[in-house]
Design an enzyme around this catalytic site. Structure first.
Site, mmCIF file in Angstrom:
data_model
loop_
_atom_site.group_PDB
_atom_site.id
_atom_site.type_symbol
_atom_site.label_atom_id
_atom_site.label_comp_id
_atom_site.label_asym_id
_atom_site.label_seq_id
_atom_site.Cartn_x
_atom_site.Cartn_y
_atom_site.Cartn_z
ATOM 1 C CG HIS C 17 -1.893 -1.110 1.257
ATOM 2 N ND1 HIS C 17 -2.002 -1.799 2.483
ATOM 3 C CD2 HIS C 17 -2.852 -1.656 0.484
ATOM 4 C CE1 HIS C 17 -3.176 -2.623 2.293
ATOM 5 N NE2 HIS C 17 -3.476 -2.563 0.897
ATOM 6 C CE LYS C 41 -13.920 -8.648 4.481
ATOM 7 N NZ LYS C 41 -13.018 -8.154 3.158
ATOM 8 N NE ARG C 90 -2.610 -7.551 -5.231
ATOM 9 C CZ ARG C 90 -3.416 -7.640 -4.328
ATOM 10 N NH1 ARG C 90 -2.950 -7.760 -3.024
ATOM 11 N NH2 ARG C 90 -4.587 -8.026 -4.429
ATOM 12 C CB SER C 127 -4.529 -6.424 3.989
ATOM 13 O OG SER C 127 -3.768 -5.433 3.997
#
Lengths: 157, 157, 157, 157, 157, 157
Positions: C17, C41, C90, C127
């Site tokens: 990040h 969540k 990514r 993460s």
């Protein structure tokens, strides 16, 4: 005992190639690095030069030898007692084409193909990009072994 | 102040290219549209013609200028105070190759690459397809600016 | 002046990040790092904790601020004078989903999305993987800032 | 001597899994098939049942054993002298996620990951699809070993 | 009544092509298999030979005819009352390029493109690979019809 | 006569769905739009509502009917004399999963799957995104038929 082949153009060998060859040498008993002889395509380095550079680059790996082949890779495998082809993988586009080749090779013979992902830090490395950068005087140290760097500079003087 | 480059062949400029250039012009202070000079590949339009068409197509954007380069794009960036490369993205195959180039360029210098997705309606647009269609007398109005349309027709009389 | 947003869950911030945030801070005048509040969540860190860790991690970047949002990201952009969304990329699977979001956001407003590729060395960082490894006592130093490492260890005592 | 692991849920083992396990057994000295114990996700078969089915399915392969693990796969590797993880690959979406896992695992330890492409004829095979079809009374013979077929039918009576 | 076209180089026809043509013949009223005439690219078989081999290979399908075209495929469609283009799909890289062509063709005319996935067992089949293997004396029986096999052998004596 | 099915959740129907249904109706003799009944997943609209909205949206297409199914799609096909499944395709990630389903369905029966690419302008459209936007008061006119827009607003008052 498992003997495998790492095939490629290796024009010239890069640190990305070495990363894959070193992983293969840890996993398999014997590794043959084989330069593809493509008579219809002139390379920057002659096949003998490429083999010589590969020999220097893999001198520290006792179970690695260097060779060359033309014709079908599966015929080279059969003739040399090789049971699998080892390919490095960088990206999805690679994967599609390589998968097609692997399935064709597997349909022709019993030779398997195994894919080993490249270290992320080398994921952008390709001989063609290295040559393009070197040709315009860009700095490719860190991307190829030092003795390859010297040879590249000599080609583009 | 951030100055960026939109590199490409632009042979010729399409509405898809303009879509990306206009977005870049909204986001960055200064945008250089740079035509890649590739001496080993004959284009349909000469580099000077391509620059001229780009000049007409971007005349309404005060922070956009047109240039050309040969050699390494990162050298062009360094010489012109450019801190990022802007690329349009249409498809996954694009992405793989462009990512490889971006990582190579970032390893050579501190020049970043940013990707801007094309408008969905232009996702199939490529200069090569436009030329193929125009060559066979197909209708490419709506895909290129009107003054490019006229030039294309003149090429294929 | 161009103000952009780096949206995400940041549960917690990783070195991947930070790589993207630092690139954005070099390219744009003002960068807002915005934590998505997702009430359905439960995260590992509370939103306030995540913002606090982001504040520490970006303290050296004068044009970066930290915020949070719920609802539509484009509404957050409009309310805060933000003209573009910056996303790190990514992999190809990322790209497909992100492209769909970018096109939806662009159809709702005039907010553009720009993609910045991650440094290859961080291409595997997520993460969720970091948390999974930390939970089982694996070593994630080098993947997250040191002060995040300490917080992660505290969560899994 | 190279010892590798084939990890997975194997809920239940399919002919596609067996294809990969058999290839691994040809290439490596010792193969451990390891069932992932995921306590937060109830499977169709209990972990002990899955191991039992795998044992039957691999009984003809003298260098293959069956085990299970929870926690990090790399910890299982380290504890058992395993130097590589073997994964079957069916499709591009697989590849992206698996590459991310492989790079994370390689960053945590020296454990390599090698990918073996599935036989084309099994490229669509997934335990989840097999279960979905069997649940609705569809015919999955040819997709799983016969003794698995019998167990599946018994589950959905 | 729906008339469709299966376009391609068919140099020579493979069992993978036949798989797609047979599926198209089941789904649509009339199927035209059309060989692309590419004057700038010398094939292994002449266009007339390719059409002849296709004629033999599709003789059992009453609603299939064989033809050839140069210029734009959409012009061929319009001139022959064809309302859709049928393409086989093997892989993701295929898909990206084919999607771009499909969208261009749909923007030029009202001609739709439909994609039919190849049988998994033929997913690696491409005329270029078949020719490469045959050229080096490899065995391609099972990949092409028997009468094509004979013609291939004759070419490479 | 060829009868096909367009399966989906259609919760609710979007303009992207209609684009595919209209293309299918041009290409095939009879089109059944079939709502998947998924009892383990609560939708925004009830299955009967979704069918009703689909009926309104396809009222102008005489060869289109609306139905629903649970269980295996191939069983629905067999029971209703349907010879092919028609799916819209937006992106590569779609393609991978859909290809796997298509191959499974083709292995279970003789039912083919054909893919039709969505209009580029609708490539980002998904019911889930539409619902997310509508829920937060965003404007989704142009993405769904007008009568669906009204129903969506009523759900989120």
């Amino acid at each position: 005992m498992t003997k495998v082949v790492c095939p490629g153009s290796f024009d010239p060998v890069t640190n990305g190639h070495l990363d894959i060859i070193e992983r293969a040498a840890r996993l398999f008993d014997e590794v043959v690095v084989a330069v593809l002889v493509n008579e219809s395509k002139q390379g920057l380095f002659k096949v003998a030069e490429r083999q010589d550079l590969l020999g220097q680059a893999t001198g520290h790996l006792p179970n690695v030898s260097v060779s060359s082949f033309d014709g079908l890779l599966v015929d080279f495998c059969t003739a040399n007692g090789i049971s699998a082809i080892v390919k490095g993988l960088r990206a999805v586009t690679d994967f599609d084409y390589e998968l097609q080749m692997a399935q064709m090779n597997s349909s022709l013979t019993q030779v398997d193909t195994v894919f080993i992902p490249t270290t992320p830090a080398y994921s952008f490395l390709a001989s063609s990009l290295v040559k393009e950068v070197a040709k315009h005087g860009g700095d490719v140290s860190g991307l190829v072994p030092d003795f390859v760097l010297a040879k590249l500079k000599a080609k583009f003087v």
